[in-house]
Design a protein around this motif. Structure first.
Motif, PDB file in Angstrom:
ATOM      1  N   SER A  96      88.626  47.151  64.992  1.00  0.00           N
ATOM      2  CA  SER A  96      88.486  45.936  64.184  1.00  0.00           C
ATOM      3  C   SER A  96      87.078  45.350  64.294  1.00  0.00           C
ATOM      4  CB  SER A  96      89.524  44.894  64.600  1.00  0.00           C
ATOM      5  OG  SER A  96      89.269  44.388  65.898  1.00  0.00           O
ATOM      6  N   VAL A  97      86.504  45.355  65.487  1.00  0.00           N
ATOM      7  CA  VAL A  97      85.147  44.802  65.655  1.00  0.00           C
ATOM      8  C   VAL A  97      84.131  45.630  64.867  1.00  0.00           C
ATOM      9  CG1 VAL A  97      83.301  44.390  67.335  1.00  0.00           C
ATOM     10  CG2 VAL A  97      85.652  43.714  67.862  1.00  0.00           C
ATOM     11  N   ALA A  98      84.317  46.934  64.863  1.00  0.00           N
ATOM     12  CA  ALA A  98      83.405  47.798  64.105  1.00  0.00           C
ATOM     13  C   ALA A  98      83.500  47.523  62.605  1.00  0.00           C
ATOM     14  CB  ALA A  98      83.715  49.262  64.396  1.00  0.00           C
ATOM     15  N   ALA A  99      84.653  47.033  62.157  1.00  0.00           N
ATOM     16  CA  ALA A  99      84.869  46.846  60.718  1.00  0.00           C
ATOM     17  C   ALA A  99      84.507  45.441  60.224  1.00  0.00           C
ATOM     18  CB  ALA A  99      86.329  47.132  60.382  1.00  0.00           C
ATOM     19  N   ILE A 100      84.222  44.501  61.134  1.00  0.00           N
ATOM     20  CA  ILE A 100      83.928  43.123  60.727  1.00  0.00           C
ATOM     21  C   ILE A 100      82.606  43.070  59.959  1.00  0.00           C
ATOM     22  CG2 ILE A 100      83.346  40.807  61.565  1.00  0.00           C
ATOM     23  CD1 ILE A 100      85.261  41.344  63.911  1.00  0.00           C
ATOM     24  N   THR A 101      82.629  42.396  58.813  1.00  0.00           N
ATOM     25  CA  THR A 101      81.440  42.259  57.983  1.00  0.00           C
ATOM     26  C   THR A 101      80.887  40.839  58.056  1.00  0.00           C
ATOM     27  OG1 THR A 101      82.654  41.562  56.004  1.00  0.00           O
ATOM     28  CG2 THR A 101      82.432  43.947  56.389  1.00  0.00           C
ATOM     29  N   ARG A 102      79.696  40.681  57.543  1.00  0.00           N
ATOM     30  CA  ARG A 102      79.114  39.338  57.470  1.00  0.00           C
ATOM     31  C   ARG A 102      79.988  38.426  56.621  1.00  0.00           C
ATOM     32  NH1 ARG A 102      75.871  35.853  54.637  1.00  0.00           N
ATOM     33  NH2 ARG A 102      74.366  34.656  55.913  1.00  0.00           N
TER      34      ARG A 102
ATOM     35  N   VAL B 127      81.371  34.641  57.477  1.00  0.00           N
ATOM     36  CA  VAL B 127      81.118  33.501  56.597  1.00  0.00           C
ATOM     37  C   VAL B 127      82.428  32.866  56.151  1.00  0.00           C
ATOM     38  CG1 VAL B 127      80.208  32.817  54.343  1.00  0.00           C
ATOM     39  CG2 VAL B 127      78.881  34.344  55.812  1.00  0.00           C
ATOM     40  N   GLN B 128      83.418  33.696  55.827  1.00  0.00           N
ATOM     41  CA  GLN B 128      84.698  33.174  55.362  1.00  0.00           C
ATOM     42  C   GLN B 128      85.435  32.433  56.461  1.00  0.00           C
ATOM     43  OE1 GLN B 128      85.704  33.548  51.963  1.00  0.00           O
ATOM     44  NE2 GLN B 128      86.945  31.835  52.711  1.00  0.00           N
ATOM     45  N   PHE B 129      85.396  32.972  57.683  1.00  0.00           N
ATOM     46  CA  PHE B 129      86.051  32.281  58.794  1.00  0.00           C
ATOM     47  C   PHE B 129      85.426  30.908  59.000  1.00  0.00           C
ATOM     48  CE2 PHE B 129      86.780  30.892  63.074  1.00  0.00           C
ATOM     49  CZ  PHE B 129      88.071  31.316  63.366  1.00  0.00           C
ATOM     50  N   ARG B 130      84.109  30.859  58.994  1.00  0.00           N
ATOM     51  CA  ARG B 130      83.422  29.573  59.166  1.00  0.00           C
ATOM     52  C   ARG B 130      83.816  28.605  58.062  1.00  0.00           C
ATOM     53  NH1 ARG B 130      76.998  29.761  59.055  1.00  0.00           N
ATOM     54  NH2 ARG B 130      77.499  30.476  56.946  1.00  0.00           N
ATOM     55  N   ALA B 131      83.842  29.068  56.827  1.00  0.00           N
ATOM     56  CA  ALA B 131      84.169  28.199  55.698  1.00  0.00           C
ATOM     57  C   ALA B 131      85.597  27.680  55.787  1.00  0.00           C
ATOM     58  CB  ALA B 131      83.963  28.953  54.384  1.00  0.00           C
ATOM     59  N   ASN B 132      86.502  28.519  56.251  1.00  0.00           N
ATOM     60  CA  ASN B 132      87.913  28.131  56.320  1.00  0.00           C
ATOM     61  C   ASN B 132      88.237  27.227  57.503  1.00  0.00           C
ATOM     62  OD1 ASN B 132      88.415  29.686  54.054  1.00  0.00           O
ATOM     63  ND2 ASN B 132      89.305  31.391  55.187  1.00  0.00           N
TER      64      ASN B 132
ATOM     65  N   VAL C 197      75.964  24.785  63.711  1.00  0.00           N
ATOM     66  CA  VAL C 197      77.316  24.602  63.179  1.00  0.00           C
ATOM     67  C   VAL C 197      77.351  24.727  61.660  1.00  0.00           C
ATOM     68  CG1 VAL C 197      79.207  22.935  62.924  1.00  0.00           C
ATOM     69  CG2 VAL C 197      78.089  23.218  65.140  1.00  0.00           C
ATOM     70  N   THR C 198      76.326  24.243  60.991  1.00  0.00           N
ATOM     71  CA  THR C 198      76.386  24.175  59.524  1.00  0.00           C
ATOM     72  C   THR C 198      75.479  25.156  58.802  1.00  0.00           C
ATOM     73  OG1 THR C 198      74.682  22.450  59.400  1.00  0.00           O
ATOM     74  CG2 THR C 198      76.978  21.734  59.657  1.00  0.00           C
ATOM     75  N   GLU C 199      74.439  25.692  59.487  1.00  0.00           N
ATOM     76  CA  GLU C 199      73.487  26.554  58.788  1.00  0.00           C
ATOM     77  C   GLU C 199      73.152  27.822  59.583  1.00  0.00           C
ATOM     78  OE1 GLU C 199      69.971  24.658  57.278  1.00  0.00           O
ATOM     79  OE2 GLU C 199      71.000  22.746  56.953  1.00  0.00           O
ATOM     80  N   ALA C 200      74.096  28.330  60.360  1.00  0.00           N
ATOM     81  CA  ALA C 200      73.846  29.582  61.082  1.00  0.00           C
ATOM     82  C   ALA C 200      73.503  30.683  60.092  1.00  0.00           C
ATOM     83  CB  ALA C 200      75.065  29.968  61.912  1.00  0.00           C
ATOM     84  N   ARG C 201      72.483  31.475  60.395  1.00  0.00           N
ATOM     85  CA  ARG C 201      71.976  32.457  59.440  1.00  0.00           C
ATOM     86  C   ARG C 201      72.850  33.707  59.358  1.00  0.00           C
ATOM     87  NH1 ARG C 201      65.874  32.053  58.996  1.00  0.00           N
ATOM     88  NH2 ARG C 201      65.856  34.327  58.961  1.00  0.00           N
ATOM     89  N   LEU C 202      73.407  34.114  60.479  1.00  0.00           N
ATOM     90  CA  LEU C 202      74.208  35.341  60.536  1.00  0.00           C
ATOM     91  C   LEU C 202      73.410  36.522  59.986  1.00  0.00           C
ATOM     92  CD1 LEU C 202      77.658  33.875  59.379  1.00  0.00           C
ATOM     93  CD2 LEU C 202      76.757  34.099  61.700  1.00  0.00           C
TER      94      LEU C 202
ATOM     95  N   ALA D 116      86.689  35.498  65.012  1.00  0.00           N
ATOM     96  CA  ALA D 116      86.325  34.229  65.658  1.00  0.00           C
ATOM     97  C   ALA D 116      85.460  34.481  66.880  1.00  0.00           C
ATOM     98  CB  ALA D 116      87.592  33.457  66.041  1.00  0.00           C
ATOM     99  N   ASN D 117      85.828  35.460  67.680  1.00  0.00           N
ATOM    100  CA  ASN D 117      85.060  35.757  68.886  1.00  0.00           C
ATOM    101  C   ASN D 117      83.644  36.214  68.545  1.00  0.00           C
ATOM    102  OD1 ASN D 117      84.937  36.467  71.906  1.00  0.00           O
ATOM    103  ND2 ASN D 117      84.386  38.390  70.914  1.00  0.00           N
ATOM    104  N   LEU D 118      83.510  37.103  67.561  1.00  0.00           N
ATOM    105  CA  LEU D 118      82.184  37.580  67.186  1.00  0.00           C
ATOM    106  C   LEU D 118      81.328  36.441  66.639  1.00  0.00           C
ATOM    107  CD1 LEU D 118      80.377  40.099  67.016  1.00  0.00           C
ATOM    108  CD2 LEU D 118      81.265  40.482  64.702  1.00  0.00           C
ATOM    109  N   LEU D 119      81.936  35.583  65.821  1.00  0.00           N
ATOM    110  CA  LEU D 119      81.202  34.449  65.273  1.00  0.00           C
ATOM    111  C   LEU D 119      80.698  33.536  66.386  1.00  0.00           C
ATOM    112  CD1 LEU D 119      80.279  32.829  62.771  1.00  0.00           C
ATOM    113  CD2 LEU D 119      82.492  31.669  62.832  1.00  0.00           C
ATOM    114  N   SER D 120      81.488  33.358  67.434  1.00  0.00           N
ATOM    115  CA  SER D 120      81.090  32.462  68.522  1.00  0.00           C
ATOM    116  C   SER D 120      79.826  32.946  69.226  1.00  0.00           C
ATOM    117  CB  SER D 120      82.230  32.315  69.536  1.00  0.00           C
ATOM    118  OG  SER D 120      82.404  33.498  70.312  1.00  0.00           O
TER     119      SER D 120
END
Length: 454
Positions: A185-191, A195-200, A129-134, A68-72
């Motif tokens: 954990s931060v090193a292991a976070i994938t795209r 995407v899944q966190f945002r969708a959920n 909010v809806t179309e972030a490219r990541l 969540a923090n990385l996505l923000s």
């Protein structure tokens, strides 16, 4: 002109004037059912929006905290057909401010714009909010920044204390994990994780919105759908168990070669909806919330000079509650400081407050309340938090009356309930003298809570 306009907004919220603040707050419902609370005020040509999705970092995978923090940090790093540089340039050209952040219980966002630029601002927020490219480059750049912060935190006494306290109070629970994550954990976070966190988590039914400024309800209602309407109706949130702070009566000592010891302490508190919460606010002000008048400040700093600052606070969460605080003192006086703090917990629990303490607490808490609303952004943020706390739309109008209604007997009752025997979970970082990593024999937090169940 700007200052005068903001003061107009503030004055409309000041209960001491007898204004019907709730009448100034409109409930706006979009065609698709998205609700926002609006304070329409056109004295200043500015619009501030604060919003949140319920869930937050508590929704992170236990094996991979920090998503969540990385996505923000990535939602404004490119969206739609705008890459990171183009998106940031567009924000600059339109003088639009967009920001995101993650807490334990919510994923937050804010927008500030001139009213003449509102259509551009709303479109940029929609994209974020809806179309972030990541995209890969921003992910790695924000990841590197997060890892650098984590490395810095690993040697900072305050951050070490906070991490240890959370893990000790909430073992095997999302509240015990770091919102920012760990280096591993931060090193292991994938795209895909992002995407899944945002969708959920991003959905219309767990969305809370507050808007303040030069916009009316007729304009805001369709704008809510343009910004958030493409989100799914319902989130896919995992359940978060209720938990109450554990290891009360325990010391956790982290050895660090520094000249003073940083101490965090706490025990069980209250959830925000608890009927004792307002009396607890008054009680905490008397205990350690009042900068110059609290018992902790008087006993620890004024009388003995053990610390420059000592404080306590209530931390209501969706699934728990804390009454916590902190102090920093010389290593050789650490034991003395925590013994004195626990003694103040016991004293207030056993004897309650004086009438003078109660009167001073009420005067400060009611008189300072309007300072929480001295700008459009603060008002929007405050309204959002009121909604996150499940409070009614007229809460601002009634809050000071609730404080004034608190009696000495109310504070005595709540003090006995929350402060109990004064035993605390204590985390000390430094080379403290006077106590070690040992039990001090506190009661189980579950038993303490059960004695005064909601």
């Amino acid at each position: 002109m700007i200052v005068r306009g903001l003061l107009v907004i503030v004055m409309s919220f000041m209960v001491v004037q007898g204004a019907a603040a709730a009448a100034k707050i409109q409930r706006v419902i979009s065609p698709s059912g998205i609700e926002a609370w609006l304070v329409s005020e056109d004295t200043v040509p500015v619009i501030a929006m604060d919003f949140a999705f319920r869930g937050g970092s508590a929704q992170d995978d236990a094996a991979k905290p920090g998503v969540a923090n990385l996505l923000s940090g990535l939602l404004d790093e490119g969206a739609g057909n705008l890459d990171s540089q183009a998106f940031q340039q567009r924000l600059e050209e339109t003088s639009v401010e967009i920001a995101f952040g993650a807490t334990r219980d919510s994923f937050d966002g804010s927008l500030k714009t001139l009213s003449e630029k509102k259509e551009d601002a709303f479109e940029l927020l929609r994209l974020a909010v809806t179309e972030a490219r990541l995209d890969a480059e921003p992910i790695e750049r924000i990841r590197a920044q997060t890892l650098a912060r984590l490395r810095h935190n690993s040697t900072d006494p305050g951050d070490i204390a906070q991490e240890t306290f959370a893990a000790s109070a909430f073992p095997d629970h999302p509240y015990g994990l770091r919102t920012i994550g760990t280096e591993e954990s931060v090193a292991a976070i994938t795209r895909d994780d992002l995407v899944q966190f945002r969708a959920n988590n991003f959905a219309r039914s767990n969305l809370v919105v507050a808007v303040v400024g030069a916009i009316d309800a007729e304009t805001l209602a369709p704008a809510l759908d343009r910004i958030f309407g493409a989100l799914p109706a319902e989130p896919k949130l995992k359940p978060v168990a209720e938990i109450w702070p554990k290891n009360i009566g325990q010391n956790q000592v982290i050895d660090l070669d520094v000249p003073q010891t940083t101490i965090l302490f706490g025990r069980g508190g209250l959830m925000r909806e608890d009927p004792d919460y307002i009396p607890a606010v008054v009680m905490n002000h008397i205990l350690g919330g009042g900068t110059f008048t609290s018992r902790l400040f008087t006993e620890v700093r004024e009388k003995r000079g053990l610390a420059y600052s000592v404080y306590s606070y209530l931390d209501p969460m969706e699934r728990s509650g804390l009454l916590a605080g902190g102090v920093a003192t010389k290593n050789e006086r650490a034991g003395e400081a925590i013994d004195l703090i626990e003694a103040q917990f016991r004293s207030l629990s056993e004897d309650g407050p004086t009438e003078d303490e109660l009167a001073k607490a009420k005067k400060y808490l009611t008189g300072s309340y309007a300072l929480n609303f001295d700008s459009s952004a603060k008002i929007a943020r405050g309204l959002k938090q009121i909604r996150l706390n499940h409070l009614p739309i007229d809460y601002i109008d009634n809050r000071n009356a609730l404080i004034e209604a608190v009696t000495v007997d109310d504070v005595k009752r709540v003090a006995k309930r929350l402060l109990g025997d004064g035993q605390l979970l204590v985390v000390a970082v430094g080379k403290p003298v006077g106590f070690g990593s040992a039990s001090r024999g506190g009661v189980a937090p579950e038993a303490a809570r059960g004695a005064a169940a909601e």
